[in-house]
Design an enzyme around this catalytic site. Structure first.
Site, short mmCIF file in Angstrom:
data_model
loop_
_atom_site.label_atom_id
_atom_site.label_comp_id
_atom_site.label_asym_id
_atom_site.label_seq_id
_atom_site.Cartn_x
_atom_site.Cartn_y
_atom_site.Cartn_z
N THR A 1 0.02 -1.70 8.39
CA THR A 1 -0.37 -3.10 8.50
C THR A 1 0.81 -3.96 8.09
O THR A 1 1.47 -3.64 7.14
CB THR A 1 -1.54 -3.40 7.56
OG1 THR A 1 -2.62 -2.60 7.96
CG2 THR A 1 -1.97 -4.84 7.58
N THR B 1 -6.66 6.31 6.96
CA THR B 1 -6.28 5.03 7.55
C THR B 1 -7.43 4.03 7.45
O THR B 1 -8.53 4.36 7.78
CB THR B 1 -5.89 5.23 9.02
OG1 THR B 1 -4.80 6.13 9.08
CG2 THR B 1 -5.49 3.90 9.64
N GLU C 1 7.43 4.68 6.96
CA GLU C 1 6.99 5.87 6.24
C GLU C 1 7.88 7.07 6.58
O GLU C 1 7.99 7.48 7.73
CB GLU C 1 5.53 6.15 6.56
CG GLU C 1 4.61 5.12 5.95
CD GLU C 1 3.22 5.09 6.54
OE1 GLU C 1 2.34 4.50 5.90
OE2 GLU C 1 3.02 5.63 7.64
N ASN D 1 1.02 10.49 6.72
CA ASN D 1 -0.15 10.03 7.46
C ASN D 1 -1.22 11.09 7.63
O ASN D 1 -2.38 10.78 7.90
CB ASN D 1 0.29 9.47 8.82
CG ASN D 1 0.89 8.09 8.67
OD1 ASN D 1 0.17 7.11 8.53
ND2 ASN D 1 2.21 8.01 8.65
N THR E 1 0.85 -1.20 0.00
CA THR E 1 0.00 0.00 0.00
C THR E 1 0.89 1.25 0.00
O THR E 1 1.22 1.77 -1.05
CB THR E 1 -0.97 -0.01 1.20
OG1 THR E 1 -0.24 -0.27 2.40
CG2 THR E 1 -2.04 -1.08 1.00
N LYS F 1 4.68 -7.07 3.38
CA LYS F 1 4.37 -5.67 3.15
C LYS F 1 4.25 -4.99 4.50
O LYS F 1 3.91 -5.61 5.50
CB LYS F 1 3.09 -5.49 2.33
CG LYS F 1 1.80 -5.89 3.00
CD LYS F 1 1.15 -4.85 3.89
CE LYS F 1 0.94 -3.54 3.17
NZ LYS F 1 0.37 -2.51 4.12
#
Length: 413
Positions: free
Chosen positions: A191, A413, A277, A408, A154, A180
């Site tokens: 996740t 989310t 991230e 974010n 993602t 992932k």
């Protein structure tokens, strides 16, 4: 020295596996979003899943399946919708997904395992899934690992995969994996999804024990942002197609297989932490001298997850006080006068006493990690000794940059 070698092929490197990844229209971006892993024969299956009280439908589905039957033929993963907090309809969607795939593969739905990743609160786009499954099956190949790895991501910047080979008896045995994860990584099994394939023959109870321990020493020892996902899943298959004698009890062969399984999981876990991230480097924390391994890992993970430590590393500031503070609040008793802290080759604190060090050189060490080769020279090593116990443990994380907040703030989310 490791008793195995790295090979190419990812999850399709072990014998008897095929994989595929396609664009089914689940993601608004139009990127690949549906992945499938299939074993040619029924395989022993084990899993480790999120401890969150809010769980995705796929997690409940897999737990029920594995409690009833510790074997599987296929793993189906969709990206785009987490199918978490979607009520009874989300569960029905998961069940329909398994039934659709089972019908196309001509196998029992009981042999299908599921995983989902994406936006919490959104159901799977079932029309896209229904239309995509025949195309997905038609795309299965014994070289499809990269395609599958690309279809499960993602916010990840890179795909994560690995394959290792060793010899058991006189035959080669292989373990492959893909994963992932980039944000919501603080598993207590973010996740975080990982799928492992193996061609050894091993009993179901041993395979589950091996996987649980490997997860504790890898995926449960990483942190990016302190958030645990609703969908965290680690699923491992072992299909016996290497034709080695079955491993049914603890011994040299089971220990060798578990060590290689742990190495696969640790590689994937570090790749996830490095891909945090907005991250610019990987942080590895090694703790020694604790009472036991669990205590050492707890200290290591607290340090790796400290926002102050992570921010200091992003700022290239060798601020060992933040490391000491994080170790002290980990909930593990130790004597302060025994504390030793080292950053790379720089010894900063010994026997609880600060030492003079070249701050500019230590800062340069942190800067070099931000430009180093991926998963090689891009790692900041923090070594902490808390006493004279036999417990050792590691944890992995990443630095905390401005981009983490930006990513974010802009992602639902």
């Amino acid at each position: 020295m490791a008793d195995w070698q790295e090979i190419t092929g990812g999850i399709t490197a072990p014998k008897g596996y095929r994989a595929a990844g396609i664009t089914a229209g689940l993601k608004p971006s139009g990127l690949p979003d549906l992945a499938l892993i299939v074993s040619d024969v029924e395989a022993i299956a084990s899993g480790v899943f999120t401890t969150s009280q809010v769980k995705a439908a796929c997690v409940d589905y897999c737990r029920q399946r594995l409690q009833a039957k510790q074997s599987a033929r296929a793993i189906l993963c969709n990206a785009g919708q987490a199918n978490a907090a979607t009520g009874s309809q989300g569960i029905k969607d998961a069940e329909e997904s398994a039934e659709l795939l089972a019908k196309e593969l001509n196998i029992s739905p009981e042999l299908i395992l599921l995983a989902s990743t994406g936006v919490i609160g959104q159901r799977i786009k079932m029309d896209a899934l229904r239309n995509g499954i025949p195309k997905l099956i038609a795309s299965l190949t014994d070289t499809g690992s990269d395609a599958a790895a690309g279809a499960i991501i993602t916010t990840d910047l890179v795909t994560k995969s690995i394959a290792l080979e060793t010899t058991i008896g006189d035959r080669p045995v292989r373990i492959g994996g893909i994963a992932k994860g980039s944000g919501m990584i603080h598993p207590n099994m973010a996740t975080m999804l990982a799928f492992v394939t193996c061609d050894a023959a091993v009993s179901s109870h041993l395979w589950q024990q091996m996987l649980t321990r490997a997860a504790d020493r890898s995926f449960n020892s990483i942190t990016v942002d302190g958030d645990t996902s609703t969908n965290d899943s680690l699923i491992a298959l072992a299909n016996g197609q290497s034709r080695t004698p079955a491993i049914t009890e603890v011994g040299a062969e089971s220990e060798k297989l578990e060590a290689m399984l742990t190495a696969v999981c640790q590689h994937l876990a570090k790749a996830i932490a490095r891909d945090g991230e907005g991250a610019t480097c990987l942080i590895e924390v090694q703790v020694t001298g604790a009472h036991d391994e669990q205590a050492a890992r707890q200290i290591a993970k607290t340090i790796a997850g400290s926002s102050l430590v992570k921010s200091a590393i992003f700022g290239r500031d060798p601020n060992w006080g933040r490391i000491a503070a994080a170790a002290g609040r980990a909930g593990v008793p130790f004597e302060q006068e025994n504390l030793q802290i080292q950053l790379g080759d720089f010894l900063l604190l010994d026997n609880g006493q600060p030492l003079p060090f070249d701050r500019a050189a230590a800062s340069a060490y942190l800067k070099q990690a931000a430009t180093g080769a991926y998963l090689q020279q891009d790692t900041v090593l923090i070594s902490v000794k808390v006493g004279n116990g036999h417990g050792t443990g590691k944890a992995w994380g990443c630095d905390l940059s401005y981009d983490y907040v930006k990513i974010n703030a802009e992602y639902t989310t």
